[in-house]
Write a protein that holds these residues in place. Sequence first.
Motif, PDB file in Angstrom:
ATOM      1  N   SER A  79       0.868  -1.178   0.000  1.00 40.47           N
ATOM      2  CA  SER A  79       0.000   0.000   0.000  1.00 40.47           C
ATOM      3  C   SER A  79       0.897   1.217   0.000  1.00 40.47           C
ATOM      4  O   SER A  79       2.074   1.145   0.351  1.00 40.47           O
ATOM      5  CB  SER A  79      -0.932  -0.003   1.211  1.00 40.47           C
ATOM      6  OG  SER A  79      -0.183   0.058   2.399  1.00 40.47           O
ATOM      7  N   GLY A  80       0.344   2.330  -0.423  1.00 47.12           N
ATOM      8  CA  GLY A  80       1.127   3.559  -0.482  1.00 47.12           C
ATOM      9  C   GLY A  80       0.258   4.696  -0.969  1.00 47.12           C
ATOM     10  O   GLY A  80      -0.963   4.657  -0.863  1.00 47.12           O
ATOM     11  N   SER A  81       0.912   5.694  -1.521  1.00 47.02           N
ATOM     12  CA  SER A  81       0.182   6.850  -2.019  1.00 47.02           C
ATOM     13  C   SER A  81       0.640   7.173  -3.430  1.00 47.02           C
ATOM     14  O   SER A  81       1.664   6.675  -3.895  1.00 47.02           O
ATOM     15  CB  SER A  81       0.397   8.052  -1.108  1.00 47.02           C
ATOM     16  OG  SER A  81       1.770   8.415  -1.096  1.00 47.02           O
ATOM     17  N   GLY A  82      -0.128   7.999  -4.084  1.00 46.11           N
ATOM     18  CA  GLY A  82       0.205   8.449  -5.423  1.00 46.11           C
ATOM     19  C   GLY A  82      -0.514   9.744  -5.689  1.00 46.11           C
ATOM     20  O   GLY A  82      -1.190  10.281  -4.811  1.00 46.11           O
ATOM     21  N   PHE A  83      -0.356  10.269  -6.895  1.00 44.57           N
ATOM     22  CA  PHE A  83      -1.074  11.489  -7.255  1.00 44.57           C
ATOM     23  C   PHE A  83      -1.496  11.421  -8.709  1.00 44.57           C
ATOM     24  O   PHE A  83      -0.836  10.813  -9.538  1.00 44.57           O
ATOM     25  CB  PHE A  83      -0.246  12.747  -6.967  1.00 44.57           C
ATOM     26  CG  PHE A  83       1.045  12.829  -7.718  1.00 44.57           C
ATOM     27  CD1 PHE A  83       1.132  13.498  -8.926  1.00 44.57           C
ATOM     28  CD2 PHE A  83       2.181  12.236  -7.209  1.00 44.57           C
ATOM     29  CE1 PHE A  83       2.320  13.566  -9.620  1.00 44.57           C
ATOM     30  CE2 PHE A  83       3.387  12.312  -7.894  1.00 44.57           C
ATOM     31  CZ  PHE A  83       3.455  12.969  -9.104  1.00 44.57           C
ATOM     32  N   LEU A  84      -2.638  12.020  -8.973  1.00 40.25           N
ATOM     33  CA  LEU A  84      -3.211  12.034 -10.315  1.00 40.25           C
ATOM     34  C   LEU A  84      -2.471  13.027 -11.189  1.00 40.25           C
ATOM     35  O   LEU A  84      -2.137  14.121 -10.747  1.00 40.25           O
ATOM     36  CB  LEU A  84      -4.684  12.418 -10.227  1.00 40.25           C
ATOM     37  CG  LEU A  84      -5.497  11.387  -9.465  1.00 40.25           C
ATOM     38  CD1 LEU A  84      -6.740  12.001  -8.889  1.00 40.25           C
ATOM     39  CD2 LEU A  84      -5.821  10.232 -10.374  1.00 40.25           C
ATOM     40  N   VAL A  85      -2.211  12.642 -12.435  1.00 34.58           N
ATOM     41  CA  VAL A  85      -1.485  13.534 -13.338  1.00 34.58           C
ATOM     42  C   VAL A  85      -2.321  14.028 -14.502  1.00 34.58           C
ATOM     43  O   VAL A  85      -1.891  14.933 -15.217  1.00 34.58           O
ATOM     44  CB  VAL A  85      -0.177  12.884 -13.853  1.00 34.58           C
ATOM     45  CG1 VAL A  85       0.792  12.685 -12.709  1.00 34.58           C
ATOM     46  CG2 VAL A  85      -0.452  11.586 -14.570  1.00 34.58           C
ATOM     47  N   ASP A  86      -3.493  13.457 -14.716  1.00 32.42           N
ATOM     48  CA  ASP A  86      -4.371  13.984 -15.761  1.00 32.42           C
ATOM     49  C   ASP A  86      -5.813  13.593 -15.479  1.00 32.42           C
ATOM     50  O   ASP A  86      -6.094  12.827 -14.570  1.00 32.42           O
ATOM     51  CB  ASP A  86      -3.940  13.545 -17.160  1.00 32.42           C
ATOM     52  CG  ASP A  86      -4.180  12.078 -17.448  1.00 32.42           C
ATOM     53  OD1 ASP A  86      -4.738  11.373 -16.592  1.00 32.42           O
ATOM     54  OD2 ASP A  86      -3.806  11.633 -18.542  1.00 32.42           O
ATOM     55  N   ASN A  87      -6.729  14.161 -16.264  1.00 35.76           N
ATOM     56  CA  ASN A  87      -8.148  13.899 -16.041  1.00 35.76           C
ATOM     57  C   ASN A  87      -8.620  12.578 -16.633  1.00 35.76           C
ATOM     58  O   ASN A  87      -9.784  12.230 -16.501  1.00 35.76           O
ATOM     59  CB  ASN A  87      -8.975  15.056 -16.601  1.00 35.76           C
ATOM     60  CG  ASN A  87      -8.768  16.307 -15.787  1.00 35.76           C
ATOM     61  OD1 ASN A  87      -8.520  16.244 -14.592  1.00 35.76           O
ATOM     62  ND2 ASN A  87      -8.839  17.462 -16.429  1.00 35.76           N
ATOM     63  N   ALA A  88      -7.724  11.845 -17.298  1.00 32.39           N
ATOM     64  CA  ALA A  88      -8.070  10.541 -17.857  1.00 32.39           C
ATOM     65  C   ALA A  88      -7.885   9.415 -16.838  1.00 32.39           C
ATOM     66  O   ALA A  88      -8.203   8.266 -17.116  1.00 32.39           O
ATOM     67  CB  ALA A  88      -7.228  10.257 -19.100  1.00 32.39           C
TER      68      ALA A  88
END
Length: 144
Positions: A79-88
């Motif tokens: 488990s971990g974290s991430g971030f969204l880079v686009d609206n797709a």
Amino acid sequence: MIRNFAVALAMGLSLAACTPPDVSTENRPISIIDAPDMAAEPASKNELISAVGPAFLTLTVSQKTGSGVFGSSTQALTSGSGFLVDNAGFAMTAAHVAVAKGNLVRAEAANGRKYSGVVVDVAPERDMAVIKLKDFRGVSVTPA
């Protein structure tokens, strides 16, 4: 300016978590000669969190372990974290979180929505990975 700072902070936090534990550091003073105009920066942590928070994800990565009469079974790996880079619905995370291309991902966005997805690619030499979330509806990081 706030968005540039927010993107830089998001990238820095993501990369800071990827630093190997055996990295040696120097012990020397650092002085800042040309400080940025602080009036343009967020007034508080709450402003900063509200500016970048919607792009962050909490991730659980699993792999298929087999299939049977009742469907396929999975085993949670990390488990971990991430971030969204686009609206797709493309997101970035660390390779040590994603583990391998094709792994299954369950993600929870800051707004509480839950998504399923798959690891699209992994670059272990850079500790980076790309995830694609299905049916994504949310806010991504705004590029500088």
